[in-house]
Design an enzyme around this catalytic site. Structure first.
Site, PDB file in Angstrom:
ATOM      1  N   CYS A  70     -23.129  22.343 -47.592  1.00  0.00           N
ATOM      2  CA  CYS A  70     -24.024  23.390 -47.264  1.00  0.00           C
ATOM      3  C   CYS A  70     -23.908  24.736 -48.123  1.00  0.00           C
ATOM      4  O   CYS A  70     -22.837  25.053 -48.527  1.00  0.00           O
ATOM      5  CB  CYS A  70     -23.806  23.828 -45.796  1.00  0.00           C
ATOM      6  SG  CYS A  70     -24.227  25.635 -45.321  1.00  0.00           S
ATOM      7  N   GLY A  71     -25.092  25.035 -48.826  1.00  0.00           N
ATOM      8  CA  GLY A  71     -25.115  26.205 -49.761  1.00  0.00           C
ATOM      9  C   GLY A  71     -24.711  27.641 -48.894  1.00  0.00           C
ATOM     10  O   GLY A  71     -24.056  28.262 -49.802  1.00  0.00           O
ATOM     11  N   HIS A  72     -25.108  27.772 -47.673  1.00  0.00           N
ATOM     12  CA  HIS A  72     -24.693  29.142 -47.018  1.00  0.00           C
ATOM     13  C   HIS A  72     -23.243  29.018 -46.960  1.00  0.00           C
ATOM     14  O   HIS A  72     -22.477  30.074 -47.083  1.00  0.00           O
ATOM     15  CB  HIS A  72     -25.293  29.143 -45.800  1.00  0.00           C
ATOM     16  CG  HIS A  72     -26.899  29.396 -46.064  1.00  0.00           C
ATOM     17  ND1 HIS A  72     -27.447  30.563 -46.442  1.00  0.00           N
ATOM     18  CD2 HIS A  72     -27.983  28.790 -45.690  1.00  0.00           C
ATOM     19  CE1 HIS A  72     -28.674  30.626 -46.637  1.00  0.00           C
ATOM     20  NE2 HIS A  72     -29.105  29.677 -46.112  1.00  0.00           N
ATOM     21  N   CYS A  73     -22.533  27.919 -46.509  1.00  0.00           N
ATOM     22  CA  CYS A  73     -21.239  27.771 -46.550  1.00  0.00           C
ATOM     23  C   CYS A  73     -20.466  28.090 -47.663  1.00  0.00           C
ATOM     24  O   CYS A  73     -19.339  28.554 -47.734  1.00  0.00           O
ATOM     25  CB  CYS A  73     -20.515  26.411 -45.989  1.00  0.00           C
ATOM     26  SG  CYS A  73     -21.588  25.880 -44.414  1.00  0.00           S
TER      27      CYS A  73
END
Length: 167
Positions: A70-73
């Site tokens: 996950c990019g946001h993670c």
């Protein structure tokens, strides 16, 4: 000579692609092991240790439920580490890889990544954290919740402050 140049060019192409594949596999292997290590101040949580560390602890916990892809993670990780170091000994900061430990995702109804939950006095009723994702904002909210929790204990109120102000 043309054949050998073409062969060398083709050979270089395959070696270059092989190097890229090895790099990608290395990154994936590192990602599977998680975002956090013991020196980060972030407690790595799994189904095997979640209850003993979080549910049986009287302190305030703020936990990130994430997936390595996950990019946001990935963007949250450095901020999460900074917040954990700032809150060390005050509020516990945890992280659970829900991609690897799907049962934790199901148990806490995780539907998106990253999801941050606050486990206050009532560990059976965690509250979603809806604040900004910077270390400063996470620390500010954690300190507010810790103060509320301490005041509730002074007033004899127990088990009701699951991090009430998640919004």
């Amino acid at each position: 000579a043309v054949v050998s140049t073409q062969s060398t060019g083709t050979n270089y192409y395959y070696k270059s692609n092989l190097s890229m594949i090895v790099l990608l596999i290395s990154l994936l292997v590192c990602g599977v092991s998680g975002f956090y290590s013991s020196g980060d101040g972030v407690e790595v949580l799994t189904p095997a240790n979640f209850d003993s560390k979080v549910k049986n602890d009287e302190g305030l916990w703020i936990i990130e439920f994430y997936a390595p892809w996950c990019g946001h993670c990935q963007q949250l990780t450095p901020e999460w580490k900074k917040a954990a170091k700032a809150l060390k000994g005050i509020v516990k900061i945890g992280a659970a890889d829900v991609d690897q430990h799907k049962e934790l995702g199901g148990r806490f109804s995780i539907q998106g990544f990253p999801t941050i939950k606050i486990f206050g006095m009532d560990k059976n009723k965690p509250v979603d954290y809806q604040g900004a994702r910077s270390a400063a904002d996470i620390v500010k909210e954690a300190m507010r919740l810790a103060t509320t929790m301490a005041q509730d204990r002074l007033a004899g109120r127990g088990g009701s402050s699951g991090g009430g102000g998640g919004g």
